[in-house]
Design a protein around this motif. Structure first.
Motif, PDB file in Angstrom:
ATOM      1  N   HIS A 237       0.831  -1.215   0.000  1.00  0.00           N
ATOM      2  CA  HIS A 237       0.000   0.000   0.000  1.00  0.00           C
ATOM      3  C   HIS A 237       0.861   1.258   0.000  1.00  0.00           C
ATOM      4  N   LEU A 238       2.026   1.199   0.624  1.00  0.00           N
ATOM      5  CA  LEU A 238       2.925   2.350   0.619  1.00  0.00           C
ATOM      6  C   LEU A 238       3.515   2.551  -0.771  1.00  0.00           C
ATOM      7  N   LEU A 239       3.917   1.463  -1.421  1.00  0.00           N
ATOM      8  CA  LEU A 239       4.542   1.555  -2.738  1.00  0.00           C
ATOM      9  C   LEU A 239       3.545   1.917  -3.838  1.00  0.00           C
TER      10      LEU A 239
ATOM     11  N   LYS B 280     -11.476   4.987   4.256  1.00  0.00           N
ATOM     12  CA  LYS B 280     -11.557   3.810   3.389  1.00  0.00           C
ATOM     13  C   LYS B 280     -10.452   2.833   3.737  1.00  0.00           C
ATOM     14  N   ALA B 281     -10.698   1.585   3.402  1.00  0.00           N
ATOM     15  CA  ALA B 281      -9.735   0.533   3.691  1.00  0.00           C
ATOM     16  C   ALA B 281      -8.503   0.658   2.803  1.00  0.00           C
ATOM     17  N   PRO B 282      -7.364   0.143   3.242  1.00  0.00           N
ATOM     18  CA  PRO B 282      -6.180   0.126   2.382  1.00  0.00           C
ATOM     19  C   PRO B 282      -6.478  -0.587   1.060  1.00  0.00           C
ATOM     20  N   GLY B 283      -5.995   0.023  -0.043  1.00  0.00           N
ATOM     21  CA  GLY B 283      -6.209  -0.557  -1.356  1.00  0.00           C
ATOM     22  C   GLY B 283      -7.467  -0.089  -2.052  1.00  0.00           C
TER      23      GLY B 283
ATOM     24  N   LEU C 155       6.296   7.036   5.647  1.00  0.00           N
ATOM     25  CA  LEU C 155       6.265   5.760   6.356  1.00  0.00           C
ATOM     26  C   LEU C 155       7.259   4.773   5.746  1.00  0.00           C
ATOM     27  N   LEU C 156       7.332   4.745   4.414  1.00  0.00           N
ATOM     28  CA  LEU C 156       8.260   3.825   3.759  1.00  0.00           C
ATOM     29  C   LEU C 156       9.704   4.145   4.134  1.00  0.00           C
ATOM     30  N   GLY C 157      10.034   5.417   4.172  1.00  0.00           N
ATOM     31  CA  GLY C 157      11.384   5.803   4.559  1.00  0.00           C
ATOM     32  C   GLY C 157      11.733   5.371   5.977  1.00  0.00           C
ATOM     33  N   ILE C 158      10.762   5.471   6.881  1.00  0.00           N
ATOM     34  CA  ILE C 158      10.987   5.028   8.257  1.00  0.00           C
ATOM     35  C   ILE C 158      11.242   3.524   8.290  1.00  0.00           C
TER      36      ILE C 158
ATOM     37  N   ALA D   6       2.882   1.718 -11.098  1.00  0.00           N
ATOM     38  CA  ALA D   6       3.851   0.652 -10.866  1.00  0.00           C
ATOM     39  C   ALA D   6       4.206   0.633  -9.385  1.00  0.00           C
ATOM     40  N   LEU D   7       5.043  -0.293  -8.991  1.00  0.00           N
ATOM     41  CA  LEU D   7       5.521  -0.304  -7.618  1.00  0.00           C
ATOM     42  C   LEU D   7       6.526   0.830  -7.426  1.00  0.00           C
ATOM     43  N   GLY D   8       6.122   1.839  -6.674  1.00  0.00           N
ATOM     44  CA  GLY D   8       7.015   2.938  -6.334  1.00  0.00           C
ATOM     45  C   GLY D   8       7.108   4.049  -7.347  1.00  0.00           C
ATOM     46  N   TRP D   9       6.768   3.774  -8.592  1.00  0.00           N
ATOM     47  CA  TRP D   9       6.855   4.764  -9.660  1.00  0.00           C
ATOM     48  C   TRP D   9       5.482   4.963 -10.291  1.00  0.00           C
ATOM     49  N   GLU D  10       5.257   6.147 -10.853  1.00  0.00           N
ATOM     50  CA  GLU D  10       4.029   6.371 -11.602  1.00  0.00           C
ATOM     51  C   GLU D  10       4.141   5.708 -12.972  1.00  0.00           C
TER      52      GLU D  10
END
Length: 385
Positions: A97-99, A131-134, A146-149, A313-317
């Protein structure tokens, strides 16, 4: 693809005349692997605050490396790394969900800028989701913070150190990193950095310090994953070329070095919501099943329950026509930065364009419409040949 330098120079001059920016550098990767750079009113190696390009260089790309190496997993729960996260749905929020920016954070982090850094984190940790994740694609800064942490706690090193060890030093990105004026490793003189804004909030011209206000406050604790990186076009071309070459870069004496694990290109150039196993990250019975409203293509059929607008995409637009233009393939990946930065890379064409500019100087505009239009025109002019 025939590179037309005079056409690029004309476009940059038009951007200056229209007041979109005053300084800009555009860099290009051609299908044969060579690079070209065109600069306007500043040296080609001028260092810029790359704003949200930080989310991909280095943050999300670091995460993808760790996933490919088995050190991190898409289904890892965020609370296993950040137990302070006390939101509703805390048990369900995963690295996926973060990516994919599919968390329903509806808080502009600019509104948190007057809080101390601990207060900003607490606001994110205690946010109540509607709303729920996703359920929705909802691009913003919180997921990358959050991902950086997580990456810092996973490795025991901050993002500056991770980025330097994994990417900057192996790739020869000698002008990239946080804190360009004060860092011990390759500090950059102020006169070689483009100012970003005459800032009312801080009451001074911002040059060489983080433009994003919340990231600037959080930097008192650690470099954050959402913004704060500084770089130049030649450095970013090396980074993008490595990703497009599936993790391999040129080393000394014509040799090749592997910087990122094989498989990274596939992860950044295909829709994350069409990946095998993606359904586990989606809420059951989502009424937006199979709907995609973003970009040129979903690059695959979306599963039932996929997030509304799920074209990332994962991490990228992925395949975002608003800044990538209309000449790229559905597998084009990239990113934009508030200060006037962007990356558009098309693995099908084997080509990419990087733009750094001072779009927010002397003052930011009410929307990104004009810089998006310029980015799209630049991409069309390049990929159209």
């Amino acid at each position: 693809m025939a590179f037309n330098e005079s056409n690029i120079e004309r476009l940059l001059s038009q951007g200056e005349s229209a007041g979109v920016f005053h300084k800009a550098v555009a860099g290009f990767i051609l299908p044969d692997g060579t690079t070209r750079t065109v600069a306007l009113n500043t040296p080609a190696d001028t260092v810029f605050d790359i704003a949200s390009l930080t989310k991909v260089c280095p943050t999300s790309t670091l995460a993808l490396c760790y996933i490919l190496e088995g050190k991190l997993h898409l289904d890892d729960r965020v609370i296993d790394y950040i137990p302070e996260l006390q939101t509703n749905y805390r048990e369900d929020i995963c690295v996926f969900h973060l990516l994919t920016h599919s968390l329903d954070y509806r808080v502009p982090m600019k509104t948190l800028r007057t809080l101390p850094p601990e207060g900003i984190l607490n606001a994110l940790f205690t946010y109540k989701f509607s709303k729920a994740p996703g359920a929705d694609f909802n691009y913003g800064n919180p997921a990358s913070v959050l991902l950086g942490i997580i990456l810092q706690r996973l490795t025991g090193k901050d993002l500056q150190q991770q980025g330097r060890e994994r990417f900057f030093e192996p790739l020869g990105m000698t002008r990239s990193g946080w804190d360009p004026l004060t860092r011990e490793w390759n500090a950059i003189p102020r006169e070689e950095i483009a100012p970003t804004e005459i800032c009312e909030f801080r009451g001074r011209e911002i040059c060489g310090e983080i433009h994003d206000e919340s990231a600037w406050v959080l930097r008192k604790l650690f470099p954050v994953g959402s913004a704060g990186m500084f770089s130049c076009v030649p450095d970013l071309l090396k980074f993008v070329h490595m990703v497009m070459n599936d993790g391999i870069a040129a080393g000394a004496n014509g040799s090749e070095i592997r910087v990122a694990p094989a498989g990274i290109l596939k992860m950044v150039s295909e829709n994350a919501f069409t990946r095998e196993g993606a359904a586990q990250f989606l809420p059951a019975g989502n009424s937006t099943a199979g709907n995609s409203t973003a970009g040129n293509s979903t690059a695959g059929d979306l599963p039932a329950g996929a997030a509304n607008g799920a074209c990332t995409a994962l991490g990228w637009e992925l395949a975002q026509g608003k800044f990538m233009g209309s000449r790229v393939s559905p597998h084009a990946f990239g990113k934009t930065g508030f200060t006037g930065a962007s990356i558009v890379a098309d693995p099908i064409a084997g080509a990419a364009v990087v733009l750094l500019s001072d779009f927010t100087y002397p003052h930011r505009e009410a929307s990104a419409d004009r810089i998006h239009a310029f980015r799209a025109s630049l991409a069309d002019a390049f990929f159209g040949f």
